[in-house]
Enzyme design. Structure first.
Site, mmCIF file in Angstrom:
data_model
loop_
_atom_site.group_PDB
_atom_site.id
_atom_site.type_symbol
_atom_site.label_atom_id
_atom_site.label_comp_id
_atom_site.label_asym_id
_atom_site.label_seq_id
_atom_site.Cartn_x
_atom_site.Cartn_y
_atom_site.Cartn_z
ATOM 1 N N ARG A 188 -0.300 -1.767 -12.287
ATOM 2 C CA ARG A 188 1.219 -2.413 -12.719
ATOM 3 C C ARG A 188 0.970 -2.929 -14.256
ATOM 4 O O ARG A 188 0.967 -4.587 -14.008
ATOM 5 C CB ARG A 188 1.870 -3.465 -11.678
ATOM 6 C CG ARG A 188 2.405 -2.303 -10.315
ATOM 7 C CD ARG A 188 3.148 -1.861 -10.654
ATOM 8 N NE ARG A 188 3.895 -0.044 -11.176
ATOM 9 C CZ ARG A 188 4.467 0.763 -10.556
ATOM 10 N NH1 ARG A 188 5.704 0.085 -9.414
ATOM 11 N NH2 ARG A 188 4.838 1.810 -11.402
ATOM 12 N N PHE B 242 14.118 -2.700 -9.752
ATOM 13 C CA PHE B 242 13.213 -1.827 -9.563
ATOM 14 C C PHE B 242 13.310 -0.343 -9.243
ATOM 15 O O PHE B 242 14.775 -0.165 -10.280
ATOM 16 C CB PHE B 242 13.252 -1.755 -7.603
ATOM 17 C CG PHE B 242 12.320 -1.012 -6.684
ATOM 18 C CD1 PHE B 242 11.639 -1.545 -6.390
ATOM 19 C CD2 PHE B 242 12.594 0.738 -6.799
ATOM 20 C CE1 PHE B 242 10.107 -0.773 -6.023
ATOM 21 C CE2 PHE B 242 12.176 1.296 -5.694
ATOM 22 C CZ PHE B 242 10.389 1.120 -5.717
ATOM 23 N N THR B 243 12.121 0.174 -9.621
ATOM 24 C CA THR B 243 12.607 1.636 -10.688
ATOM 25 C C THR B 243 13.599 2.218 -10.535
ATOM 26 O O THR B 243 14.306 2.793 -11.650
ATOM 27 C CB THR B 243 11.339 2.485 -10.073
ATOM 28 O OG1 THR B 243 10.886 2.352 -8.921
ATOM 29 C CG2 THR B 243 9.790 1.587 -11.206
ATOM 30 N N ASP C 78 20.015 -4.936 -2.243
ATOM 31 C CA ASP C 78 18.953 -3.973 -1.876
ATOM 32 C C ASP C 78 18.516 -4.712 -0.688
ATOM 33 O O ASP C 78 17.660 -5.930 -0.785
ATOM 34 C CB ASP C 78 18.307 -4.244 -3.029
ATOM 35 C CG ASP C 78 16.261 -2.716 -2.679
ATOM 36 O OD1 ASP C 78 16.341 -3.040 -1.795
ATOM 37 O OD2 ASP C 78 16.115 -2.275 -3.773
ATOM 38 N N TYR D 94 23.828 18.897 14.432
ATOM 39 C CA TYR D 94 24.341 19.551 13.454
ATOM 40 C C TYR D 94 25.607 17.311 13.270
ATOM 41 O O TYR D 94 24.963 17.248 11.875
ATOM 42 C CB TYR D 94 24.823 20.311 13.336
ATOM 43 C CG TYR D 94 25.061 20.350 11.276
ATOM 44 C CD1 TYR D 94 24.180 20.712 10.474
ATOM 45 C CD2 TYR D 94 26.513 19.673 10.770
ATOM 46 C CE1 TYR D 94 24.333 20.299 9.159
ATOM 47 C CE2 TYR D 94 26.812 19.672 9.640
ATOM 48 C CZ TYR D 94 25.566 19.699 8.764
ATOM 49 O OH TYR D 94 26.131 20.003 7.169
ATOM 50 N N PHE E 53 2.247 6.526 -16.220
ATOM 51 C CA PHE E 53 1.864 6.318 -14.579
ATOM 52 C C PHE E 53 1.171 7.031 -13.602
ATOM 53 O O PHE E 53 -0.212 7.230 -13.645
ATOM 54 C CB PHE E 53 1.560 4.977 -14.334
ATOM 55 C CG PHE E 53 3.358 5.073 -13.668
ATOM 56 C CD1 PHE E 53 4.284 4.742 -14.329
ATOM 57 C CD2 PHE E 53 3.294 5.138 -11.781
ATOM 58 C CE1 PHE E 53 5.580 4.672 -13.531
ATOM 59 C CE2 PHE E 53 4.407 5.130 -11.037
ATOM 60 C CZ PHE E 53 5.843 4.725 -12.326
ATOM 61 N N LYS F 124 10.056 0.806 4.905
ATOM 62 C CA LYS F 124 9.453 -0.457 4.891
ATOM 63 C C LYS F 124 9.401 -0.867 5.907
ATOM 64 O O LYS F 124 8.877 -0.749 6.820
ATOM 65 C CB LYS F 124 9.944 -1.414 3.360
ATOM 66 C CG LYS F 124 9.322 -1.186 1.868
ATOM 67 C CD LYS F 124 9.966 0.703 1.403
ATOM 68 C CE LYS F 124 9.440 0.880 -0.181
ATOM 69 N NZ LYS F 124 10.843 1.117 -0.814
HETATM 70 C C1 LIG Z 1 10.804 1.978 -2.180
HETATM 71 C C2 LIG Z 1 12.146 0.605 -2.177
HETATM 72 C C3 LIG Z 1 13.800 1.661 -2.888
HETATM 73 C C4 LIG Z 1 13.332 2.837 -3.288
HETATM 74 O O1 LIG Z 1 13.969 3.244 -1.611
HETATM 75 P P1 LIG Z 1 12.530 4.629 -1.463
HETATM 76 O O2 LIG Z 1 12.539 5.304 -0.035
HETATM 77 O O3 LIG Z 1 11.445 5.167 -1.864
HETATM 78 O O4 LIG Z 1 13.728 6.061 -2.367
HETATM 79 C C5 LIG Z 1 14.199 1.258 -3.394
HETATM 80 N N1 LIG Z 1 14.112 -0.772 -3.228
HETATM 81 C C6 LIG Z 1 13.393 -1.304 -3.077
HETATM 82 C C7 LIG Z 1 13.577 -2.111 -2.999
HETATM 83 C C8 LIG Z 1 12.084 -0.396 -2.350
HETATM 84 O O5 LIG Z 1 11.145 -1.147 -2.805
#
Ligand SMILES: *Cc1c(COP(=O)(O)O)cnc(C)c1O
Length: 464
Positions: free
Chosen positions: A389, A131-132, A222, A78, A456, A265
């Site tokens: 998109r 980014f969303t 980011d 833990y 979407f 990613k």
């Molecule tokens: C995927 C992504 C996120 C969010 O990350 P998650 O692991 O999906 O929660 C944030 N910023 C960028 C540029 C991304 O591609």
């Protein structure tokens, strides 16, 4: 790899295959039925009905034998798991941030950073596009996100090498018009996803950092696709050809006070994320909150074995030979399409090829959702899954409730890392080129079910 090849995609795959996951191409009858059942929305297809899945590059990578071996060394304590310290060391070495806070995935990190730095409602967080989920977390804290990316990022024909750059004049204007105290922080995304995987140059990062320091504003990256961004710096920016990707990453991250990172990613794993920082204030604030929202500060929602896979994947994903193959494969798909006259967004970015639906199916009016129709047609032709998109993703205006028709109406073909071979890419290209030659047969769609938010994902359509 010692020898330069003449292969069009630059490099053959720098790995061999040890485990395979069998795939079946569904019959033409099944494809027709499956896409109708899914309401012509590729998000609603079952993965069993898909042959090549180019929906997203998020969490879809194939891990290496080294990463799988690491999974067996998961220390599921833990507190104080040894895998946390391995992860910390990997981030220190590859990115140069001394302090880390683990999170379950990228949006966990976005949440903590936004909470830590947005101290009251009404503040601004300028960013190169958006980014969303990053935007959502900023807005949840009552702030807004003005776009300060260069204009060319919105132009599918512009061939600039660093189309993800921040427009310094736009950023200065936002700061001057509102006052530095109104800026919660500046958010810079590496290899801007929404622009098609377009990089930020080292010179631009340096300039943004200088401006932020002068004004006393925190700078957060980011860094989700920073390894792919660093590859482009090495290939395209003067003075970096001889540096390693890790050296470039260390310099690049050196300009930020902190980063958020989705490990799904460039870290070649299926789940994970973290905050990296050199700012003790950001570190202490986010480490305090991680316990409430994610998990203890030495696992943050990840299992020990997941942290080990991220630690190893971060190093693997920053290897030049791997990146050359990875970005070469995306480019290979883009080149096959371009050579056949298929309209795509240029230049081809790191992780996806975007089809320009307005040029591909000009006979379909925008009210009949051209990108949605094209993505459905691609699936029906070859069981390749892509993503809309365009106007369906964009949604409706909050005030007028009218549909918004954005400048770009695209279909995204996103390439999972190390998952598909170059032959798979040839199959994808063949299908799309075939469709382009028969584009007049592609029919528009009518929306028959519309969810109120993020439509979407679950909207349903019928052919008109
Ligand atoms: C995927 C992504 C996120 C969010 O990350 P998650 O692991 O999906 O929660 C944030 N910023 C960028 C540029 C991304 O591609």
């Amino acid at each position: 790899m010692g020898r330069e090849t003449n292969l069009i995609h630059g490099l053959p795959e720098p790995f061999k295959i040890k485990v395979v996951e069998p795939l079946v191409v569904p019959s033409p009858e099944r494809r027709k039925e499956a896409i109708r059942e899914a309401g012509y929305n590729t998000f609603l297809l079952r993965s069993d009905d898909v042959y090549i899945d180019l929906l997203t590059d998020s969490g879809t990578a194939a891990m290496s034998d080294n990463q799988w071996a690491g999974m067996m060394l998961g220390d599921e304590a833990y507190a104080g798991s040894k895998n946390f310290y391995t992860l910390e060391k990997s981030i220190q070495d590859v990115l140069g941030f001394p302090y880390i806070v683990p999170t379950h995935q990228g949006r966990g990190a976005e949440h903590l950073i936004s909470r830590a730095l947005i101290k009251k409602p009404g503040l601004l967080v300028p960013r190169n596009m958006y980014f969303t989920t990053s935007k959502e977390h900023v807005e949840l804290q009552g702030a807004s996100m003005p776009d300060v990316v260069i204009d060319e990022a919105h132009d599918p024909e512009s061939m600039l090498p660093f189309k993800g750059n921040v427009d310094i004049a736009k950023l200065k204007k936002v700061i001057e018009q509102n006052g530095a105290e109104k800026i919660a922080f500046v958010y810079v995304e590496m290899n801007v996803n929404m622009a098609g995987g377009q990089p930020v140059s080292m010179a631009n990062a340096r300039e943004v950092s200088k401006l932020c320091k002068e004004k006393g504003i925190k700078l957060v990256f980011d860094a989700t696709r920073s390894s792919e961004n660093a590859f482009f710096i090495k290939e395209r920016e003067e003075g970096y050809a001889k540096k390693t990707v890790v050296e470039i990453l260390n310099e690049l991250m050196g300009y930020a006070d902190a980063c958020i990172y989705s490990a799904k990613k460039d870290c070649l794993v299926n789940i994970g994320g973290f905050i990296g920082t050199r700012d003790i204030g950001i570190f202490e604030a986010t480490r305090e909150m991680v316990v409430t929202y994610e998990g203890l500060h030495t696992y943050g929602g990840m299992a020990g074995r997941d942290m080990e896979a991220v630690a190893r994947g971060l190093r693997e994903g920053a290897q030049y030979e791997y990146l050359k193959y990875r970005i070469g494969q995306t480019n290979y798909l883009g080149k096959m399409l371009m050579d056949a006259g298929v309209p795509i967004v240029k230049p081809v970015g790191s992780h996806a090829v975007f089809l320009n639906a307005l040029k591909f199916v000009p006979h379909i009016p925008r009210e009949q959702w051209p990108s949605q129709a094209l993505a459905a047609a691609i699936y029906e032709d070859s069981a390749v899954r892509s993503m809309e998109r365009g106007a369906v993703s964009k949604g409706r205006d909050k005030n007028t409730k009218e549909n918004i028709f954005p400048k770009l109406e695209l279909v995204r073909l996103t390439i999972p890392r190390r998952v598909y071979t170059n032959t798979h890419m040839e199959y994808v290209a063949e299908s799309i080129i075939h469709l382009h030659e028969h584009k007049d047969e592609i029919k528009g769609l009518k929306m028959v079910y519309e969810p109120p938010a993020l439509r979407f994902f679950q909207a349903k359509f019928e052919q008109v």
